[in-house]
Design an enzyme around this catalytic site. Structure first.
Site, PDB file in Angstrom:
ATOM      1  N   ARG A  36       0.919  -1.005   0.137  1.00  0.00           N
ATOM      2  CA  ARG A  36       0.010  -0.300   0.083  1.00  0.00           C
ATOM      3  C   ARG A  36       0.743   1.582  -0.139  1.00  0.00           C
ATOM      4  NH1 ARG A  36      -5.421  -0.194   2.846  1.00  0.00           N
ATOM      5  NH2 ARG A  36      -4.561  -1.962   3.523  1.00  0.00           N
ATOM      6  N   LEU A  39       1.896   2.741   5.242  1.00  0.00           N
ATOM      7  CA  LEU A  39       2.283   2.538   6.807  1.00  0.00           C
ATOM      8  C   LEU A  39       0.659   2.412   7.165  1.00  0.00           C
ATOM      9  CD1 LEU A  39       5.813   3.188   7.756  1.00  0.00           C
ATOM     10  CD2 LEU A  39       4.851   0.906   5.993  1.00  0.00           C
ATOM     11  N   GLY A  40       0.882   1.322   8.121  1.00  0.00           N
ATOM     12  CA  GLY A  40      -0.205   1.234   9.107  1.00  0.00           C
ATOM     13  C   GLY A  40      -1.403  -0.085   8.448  1.00  0.00           C
ATOM     14  N   THR A 140      -0.020 -10.392   6.740  1.00  0.00           N
ATOM     15  CA  THR A 140      -0.413  -9.685   4.850  1.00  0.00           C
ATOM     16  C   THR A 140      -1.758  -9.338   6.029  1.00  0.00           C
ATOM     17  OG1 THR A 140      -0.968 -11.860   5.049  1.00  0.00           O
ATOM     18  CG2 THR A 140       1.280 -10.603   3.343  1.00  0.00           C
ATOM     19  N   GLY A 179     -23.173  -7.134  12.606  1.00  0.00           N
ATOM     20  CA  GLY A 179     -21.844  -7.796  13.307  1.00  0.00           C
ATOM     21  C   GLY A 179     -21.348  -6.562  13.861  1.00  0.00           C
ATOM     22  N   GLU A 200     -29.676  -9.332   8.557  1.00  0.00           N
ATOM     23  CA  GLU A 200     -28.725 -10.780   9.700  1.00  0.00           C
ATOM     24  C   GLU A 200     -28.996 -11.572   9.368  1.00  0.00           C
ATOM     25  OE1 GLU A 200     -25.470 -11.153  11.732  1.00  0.00           O
ATOM     26  OE2 GLU A 200     -26.372 -12.732  11.445  1.00  0.00           O
ATOM     27  N   HIS A 442     -15.384   9.737  42.094  1.00  0.00           N
ATOM     28  CA  HIS A 442     -16.632   9.534  42.465  1.00  0.00           C
ATOM     29  C   HIS A 442     -16.825  11.722  42.012  1.00  0.00           C
ATOM     30  CE1 HIS A 442     -20.835  10.969  42.880  1.00  0.00           C
ATOM     31  NE2 HIS A 442     -20.450  11.464  43.749  1.00  0.00           N
TER      32      HIS A 442
HETATM   33  P1  FAD Z   1      -3.702  -6.115   8.378  1.00  0.00           P
HETATM   34  O1  FAD Z   1      -4.170  -4.640   9.256  1.00  0.00           O
HETATM   35  O2  FAD Z   1      -4.475  -6.008   7.577  1.00  0.00           O
HETATM   36  O3  FAD Z   1      -1.975  -5.246   7.767  1.00  0.00           O
HETATM   37  C1  FAD Z   1      -2.021  -6.028   6.208  1.00  0.00           C
HETATM   38  C2  FAD Z   1      -0.788  -5.202   5.482  1.00  0.00           C
HETATM   39  O4  FAD Z   1       0.052  -6.683   4.602  1.00  0.00           O
HETATM   40  C3  FAD Z   1      -1.339  -4.041   4.542  1.00  0.00           C
HETATM   41  O5  FAD Z   1      -1.549  -2.902   4.721  1.00  0.00           O
HETATM   42  C4  FAD Z   1      -1.640  -4.884   2.777  1.00  0.00           C
HETATM   43  O6  FAD Z   1      -1.442  -4.166   1.456  1.00  0.00           O
HETATM   44  C5  FAD Z   1      -0.078  -5.763   2.999  1.00  0.00           C
HETATM   45  N1  FAD Z   1      -0.442  -6.692   2.882  1.00  0.00           N
HETATM   46  C6  FAD Z   1      -0.377  -6.918   2.466  1.00  0.00           C
HETATM   47  N2  FAD Z   1       0.220  -8.578   1.487  1.00  0.00           N
HETATM   48  C7  FAD Z   1       1.238  -8.107   0.985  1.00  0.00           C
HETATM   49  C8  FAD Z   1       2.627  -8.315   0.271  1.00  0.00           C
HETATM   50  N3  FAD Z   1       2.022  -9.344   0.393  1.00  0.00           N
HETATM   51  N4  FAD Z   1       3.174  -7.843   0.100  1.00  0.00           N
HETATM   52  C9  FAD Z   1       3.034  -6.405   0.919  1.00  0.00           C
HETATM   53  N5  FAD Z   1       1.858  -6.554   2.420  1.00  0.00           N
HETATM   54  C10 FAD Z   1       1.329  -7.089   1.811  1.00  0.00           C
HETATM   55  N6  FAD Z   1     -10.140  -3.628  15.483  1.00  0.00           N
HETATM   56  C11 FAD Z   1     -10.106  -3.128  16.619  1.00  0.00           C
HETATM   57  O7  FAD Z   1      -9.489  -3.625  17.258  1.00  0.00           O
HETATM   58  N7  FAD Z   1     -10.978  -2.647  17.013  1.00  0.00           N
HETATM   59  C12 FAD Z   1     -11.030  -1.186  15.560  1.00  0.00           C
HETATM   60  O8  FAD Z   1     -12.232  -0.106  16.229  1.00  0.00           O
HETATM   61  C13 FAD Z   1     -11.559  -1.836  14.139  1.00  0.00           C
HETATM   62  N8  FAD Z   1     -12.820  -1.274  12.827  1.00  0.00           N
HETATM   63  C14 FAD Z   1     -11.884  -1.790  11.482  1.00  0.00           C
HETATM   64  C15 FAD Z   1     -12.836  -1.119  11.652  1.00  0.00           C
HETATM   65  C16 FAD Z   1     -13.187  -1.867  10.394  1.00  0.00           C
HETATM   66  C17 FAD Z   1     -14.039  -0.995   8.625  1.00  0.00           C
HETATM   67  C18 FAD Z   1     -12.593  -2.992   9.381  1.00  0.00           C
HETATM   68  C19 FAD Z   1     -12.592  -3.652   7.973  1.00  0.00           C
HETATM   69  C20 FAD Z   1     -12.036  -3.625  10.701  1.00  0.00           C
HETATM   70  C21 FAD Z   1     -11.751  -2.755  11.539  1.00  0.00           C
HETATM   71  N9  FAD Z   1     -10.853  -3.248  12.487  1.00  0.00           N
HETATM   72  C22 FAD Z   1     -10.285  -3.245  13.989  1.00  0.00           C
HETATM   73  C23 FAD Z   1      -9.651  -4.963  12.363  1.00  0.00           C
HETATM   74  C24 FAD Z   1      -8.610  -4.540  12.821  1.00  0.00           C
HETATM   75  O9  FAD Z   1      -8.159  -3.154  11.265  1.00  0.00           O
HETATM   76  C25 FAD Z   1      -7.648  -5.757  12.065  1.00  0.00           C
HETATM   77  O10 FAD Z   1      -7.851  -6.680  13.289  1.00  0.00           O
HETATM   78  C26 FAD Z   1      -6.247  -5.375  11.934  1.00  0.00           C
HETATM   79  O11 FAD Z   1      -5.765  -3.911  11.012  1.00  0.00           O
HETATM   80  C27 FAD Z   1      -5.100  -6.376  11.577  1.00  0.00           C
HETATM   81  O12 FAD Z   1      -3.887  -5.802  11.411  1.00  0.00           O
HETATM   82  P2  FAD Z   1      -2.742  -6.796  10.711  1.00  0.00           P
HETATM   83  O13 FAD Z   1      -1.467  -6.237  10.858  1.00  0.00           O
HETATM   84  O14 FAD Z   1      -2.779  -8.365  10.880  1.00  0.00           O
HETATM   85  O15 FAD Z   1      -2.767  -6.976   9.373  1.00  0.00           O
HETATM   86  P1  NAI Z   2     -18.706 -10.118  12.169  1.00  0.00           P
HETATM   87  O1  NAI Z   2     -18.454 -11.243  11.784  1.00  0.00           O
HETATM   88  O2  NAI Z   2     -18.669  -8.798  13.475  1.00  0.00           O
HETATM   89  O3  NAI Z   2     -20.277  -9.539  11.691  1.00  0.00           O
HETATM   90  C1  NAI Z   2     -20.491 -10.914  10.252  1.00  0.00           C
HETATM   91  C2  NAI Z   2     -22.513 -10.872  11.257  1.00  0.00           C
HETATM   92  O4  NAI Z   2     -23.058 -11.186   9.924  1.00  0.00           O
HETATM   93  C3  NAI Z   2     -22.417 -11.540  11.731  1.00  0.00           C
HETATM   94  O5  NAI Z   2     -23.720 -11.184  13.245  1.00  0.00           O
HETATM   95  C4  NAI Z   2     -22.924 -13.157  10.691  1.00  0.00           C
HETATM   96  O6  NAI Z   2     -24.242 -13.704  11.310  1.00  0.00           O
HETATM   97  C5  NAI Z   2     -23.480 -12.036   9.913  1.00  0.00           C
HETATM   98  N1  NAI Z   2     -23.494 -12.660   8.455  1.00  0.00           N
HETATM   99  C6  NAI Z   2     -22.589 -13.943   7.632  1.00  0.00           C
HETATM  100  N2  NAI Z   2     -23.097 -13.997   6.531  1.00  0.00           N
HETATM  101  C7  NAI Z   2     -24.550 -13.798   7.115  1.00  0.00           C
HETATM  102  C8  NAI Z   2     -25.009 -13.244   5.204  1.00  0.00           C
HETATM  103  N3  NAI Z   2     -25.581 -14.229   4.343  1.00  0.00           N
HETATM  104  N4  NAI Z   2     -26.721 -12.715   4.999  1.00  0.00           N
HETATM  105  C9  NAI Z   2     -26.921 -12.061   6.679  1.00  0.00           C
HETATM  106  N5  NAI Z   2     -25.590 -12.235   7.866  1.00  0.00           N
HETATM  107  C10 NAI Z   2     -24.171 -12.887   7.545  1.00  0.00           C
HETATM  108  O7  NAI Z   2     -17.474  -9.537  11.130  1.00  0.00           O
HETATM  109  P2  NAI Z   2     -17.895  -8.197  10.309  1.00  0.00           P
HETATM  110  O8  NAI Z   2     -18.713  -6.679  11.025  1.00  0.00           O
HETATM  111  O9  NAI Z   2     -17.775  -8.180   9.082  1.00  0.00           O
HETATM  112  O10 NAI Z   2     -16.348  -6.852  10.670  1.00  0.00           O
HETATM  113  C11 NAI Z   2     -15.034  -7.822  10.625  1.00  0.00           C
HETATM  114  C12 NAI Z   2     -14.004  -8.051  11.518  1.00  0.00           C
HETATM  115  O11 NAI Z   2     -13.625  -6.903  11.815  1.00  0.00           O
HETATM  116  C13 NAI Z   2     -14.552  -8.568  12.981  1.00  0.00           C
HETATM  117  O12 NAI Z   2     -14.344 -10.175  13.037  1.00  0.00           O
HETATM  118  C14 NAI Z   2     -14.347  -7.220  14.066  1.00  0.00           C
HETATM  119  O13 NAI Z   2     -13.534  -8.217  15.183  1.00  0.00           O
HETATM  120  C15 NAI Z   2     -13.260  -6.521  13.029  1.00  0.00           C
HETATM  121  N6  NAI Z   2     -13.848  -5.442  13.417  1.00  0.00           N
HETATM  122  C16 NAI Z   2     -13.759  -5.195  14.635  1.00  0.00           C
HETATM  123  C17 NAI Z   2     -14.355  -3.513  14.894  1.00  0.00           C
HETATM  124  C18 NAI Z   2     -13.894  -3.001  16.281  1.00  0.00           C
HETATM  125  O14 NAI Z   2     -13.253  -3.550  17.281  1.00  0.00           O
HETATM  126  N7  NAI Z   2     -14.491  -1.953  16.811  1.00  0.00           N
HETATM  127  C19 NAI Z   2     -15.265  -2.512  13.941  1.00  0.00           C
HETATM  128  C20 NAI Z   2     -14.775  -3.204  12.969  1.00  0.00           C
HETATM  129  C21 NAI Z   2     -14.733  -4.534  12.660  1.00  0.00           C
END
Ligand code: FAD
Ligand code: NAI
Length: 463
Positions: A36, A39-40, A140, A179, A200, A442
């Site tokens: 990407r 970073l991050g 990844t 979710g 859901e 408190h």
């Molecule tokens: P990632 O953050 O996915 O990073 C992987 C990186 O590897 C990417 O930048 C990708 O480009 C790179 N990469 C992949 N393959 C290659 C390659 N071959 N060569 C070079 N680079 C590569 N978690 C929370 O705890 N709190 C939250 O509030 C939260 N909110 C979220 C909201 C959303 C919308 C989403 C989608 C996720 C959220 N998550 C949240 C989940 C969280 O983002 C992930 O659990 C976390 O980013 C995982 O970290 P990671 O390092 O495993 O991978």
């Molecule tokens: P999720 O696993 O939280 O929720 C997916 C939901 O979709 C479940 O309720 C499941 O029953 C439902 N579902 C599955 N197949 C379906 C279908 N065919 N039709 C209708 N419903 C269906 O996954 P989500 O919300 O996509 O998040 C992905 C990951 O990202 C989670 O594992 C979460 O840990 C992480 N994440 C964490 C955040 C945080 O910590 N605040 C914020 C956003 C994401």
């Protein structure tokens, strides 16, 4: 062959970048490969950080539109400037991703820009150049899970990435999946004016959450205006000139119906991402869900290749990935890195927030553990009343015999911060009595945690 390293981390998300920094702190020569432009990883670019920026901004918009008057703060003509809100979100993301670049420079971690491929154990190819390394860390991450019959175009049918980028508030947003992503981003767009329907598959939202708390959460979100279609599956979605037409069917079979939407968000979970990595090709074992298989110390079946974060088993959470990154770096340095998987908090950043750590009542029942419950509502907490934020309650679960804390489930204002007290208590093996006898300031929201701890023994004072 180009430069040699002690560790090459592939992926710069919270797992990868933290692992790289910790390994460098411990004296190793480290590179981190990221394809990407910034970073991050998912978290900083298209996940945790941008979603929390929009959640906070939309909360402000809703408060100014509906809640200020109750406090005697009169604002006329509140208007939404979505372009500004999105620009601010972009600034927040940039500040964070640049922060990681700064940390890499500070710790002398080399950023290898491009796509990394494991050419062989001890060899990583990055866009045509090979690098030698003693250890390879796969970090990844994950990608959005596709839904058959629903083709994502990131405009009318979007994943979370597209839902964070909308330049117009949709008239009707249909979210597939009740979710974490569906509820957080559904809340953002509802607050900004969209009608939001969450479809859901199961008969309840936030699966895996303590059911009593999940039910109350659903009631509060429904009162705010989120519409829930539970026990329902989407079997098709077609984007046309007048929006998207979805086909819905009862989860257990029955007649189909259609539903119209302006935008559809597919949020049915995420799956491990290993495309283009070359891991399977050199024999790294994956499990039945495509995740890299690791032992208790993040080692794959190939010596010198490790994996952490979303790409391996366990909750897909940034802090879980980070802690694994630290533990692995410490192991590579000969130390005893360790993650306690029994105490990983999870937070849904809606309003109110839903925060959990440890076990649910359902899990304790299934395991045959005798437990006691302590509950305390925010309606009885002085600070919550002063803030006008009394939705929700604290629920603590403690072992009946030993009183040791086994789980905490908090629905309420700032629950994501409040849960840290219990996570820390659980790390120290504390009892409910320990929390109950700790002096809490408190008036504070934390007093609700203390009261719930007192309630475990039937001695709550303010209810
Ligand atoms: P990632 O953050 O996915 O990073 C992987 C990186 O590897 C990417 O930048 C990708 O480009 C790179 N990469 C992949 N393959 C290659 C390659 N071959 N060569 C070079 N680079 C590569 N978690 C929370 O705890 N709190 C939250 O509030 C939260 N909110 C979220 C909201 C959303 C919308 C989403 C989608 C996720 C959220 N998550 C949240 C989940 C969280 O983002 C992930 O659990 C976390 O980013 C995982 O970290 P990671 O390092 O495993 O991978
Ligand atoms: P999720 O696993 O939280 O929720 C997916 C939901 O979709 C479940 O309720 C499941 O029953 C439902 N579902 C599955 N197949 C379906 C279908 N065919 N039709 C209708 N419903 C269906 O996954 P989500 O919300 O996509 O998040 C992905 C990951 O990202 C989670 O594992 C979460 O840990 C992480 N994440 C964490 C955040 C945080 O910590 N605040 C914020 C956003 C994401």
């Amino acid at each position: 062959m180009s430069e040699a390293f002690d560790v090459i981390v592939i992926g710069s998300g919270p797992g990868g970048y933290v692992c790289a920094i910790r390994a460098a702190q411990l004296g190793m020569k480290v590179a981190c490969v990221e394809k990407r432009a910034t970073l991050g990883g998912t978290c900083l670019n298209v996940g945790c950080i941008p979603s929390k920026a929009l959640l906070h901004s939309s909360e402000n918009f809703e408060a100014a539109s509906h809640d200020f008057a109750e406090h005697g703060v009169m604002v006329d003509g509140v208007k939404l400037d979505l372009a500004r809100m999105q620009a601010r979100k972009g600034e927040v993301v940039t500040a964070n991703t640049r922060g990681v670049e700064f940390l890499f420079r500070k710790n002398k971690v080399t950023w290898l820009k491009g796509e990394g491929r494991i050419a062989a154990p001890g060899r990583v190819a990055v866009d045509g150049t090979d690098y030698e390394t003693k250890n390879i860390v796969i970090a990844t991450g994950s990608e959005s899970m596709p839904l058959p019959g629903v083709a994502v175009d990131e405009k009318a049918i979007v994943t979370s990435t597209g839902a964070l980028e909308l330049d117009k508030v949709p008239g009707h947003l249909v979210v597939i999946g009740g979710g974490v992503i569906g509820l957080e981003l559904g809340s953002v767009w509802r607050r900004l004016g969209a009608e939001v329907t969450v479809v859901e598959f199961l008969d309840h939202i936030v699966p895996g959450t303590d059911r009593e708390v999940g039910r109350q959460f659903e009631r509060i979100l429904a009162k705010q205006g989120l519409k829930f279609r539970l026990s329902t599956k989407v079997t098709a979605a077609t984007a046309g000139s007048d929006g998207v037409t979805l086909t819905l069917e009862p989860a257990k079979g029955g007649p189909a119906e259609t539903l119209k939407a302006d935008v559809v968000l597919v949020a049915i979970g995420r799956r491990a991402f290993t495309a283009g990595l070359g891991a399977a090709e050199i024999g790294v074992a994956l499990d039945e869900r495509g995740r890299v298989k690791t032992d208790g110390h993040y080692a794959t079946n190939i010596p010198g290749i490790y994996a952490i974060g979303d790409v391996i088993a366990g909750p897909m959470l940034a802090h879980k990935a980070e802690d694994e990154g630290v533990a692995l770096a410490e192991r590579l340095a000969g130390q005893a890195g360790h993650v306690n998987y029994g105490v990983i908090p999870g937070v849904v950043y809606t309003w109110p927030e839903l925060a959990t750590v440890g076990q649910t009542e359902e899990q304790l029942k299934a395991a045959g553990v005798d437990y006691r419950i302590g509950k305390f509502p925010f309606t009885a907490n002085g600070r919550a009343r002063a803030m006008g934020m009394t939705d929700g309650f604290v629920k603590l679960l403690a072992d009946k015999k030993t009183d040791r804390l086994l789980g905490a489930h908090i629905l309420g204002p700032d629950a994501g911060t409040l849960i840290a007290e219990i996570a820390l208590a659980m790390e120290f093996g504390a009892s409910a009595e320990d929390v109950a006898r700790t002096c809490h300031a408190h008036p504070s929201l934390n007093e609700a945690v203390k009261e719930a701890a007192l309630a475990v023994d039937g001695r709550a004072l303010h209810i």
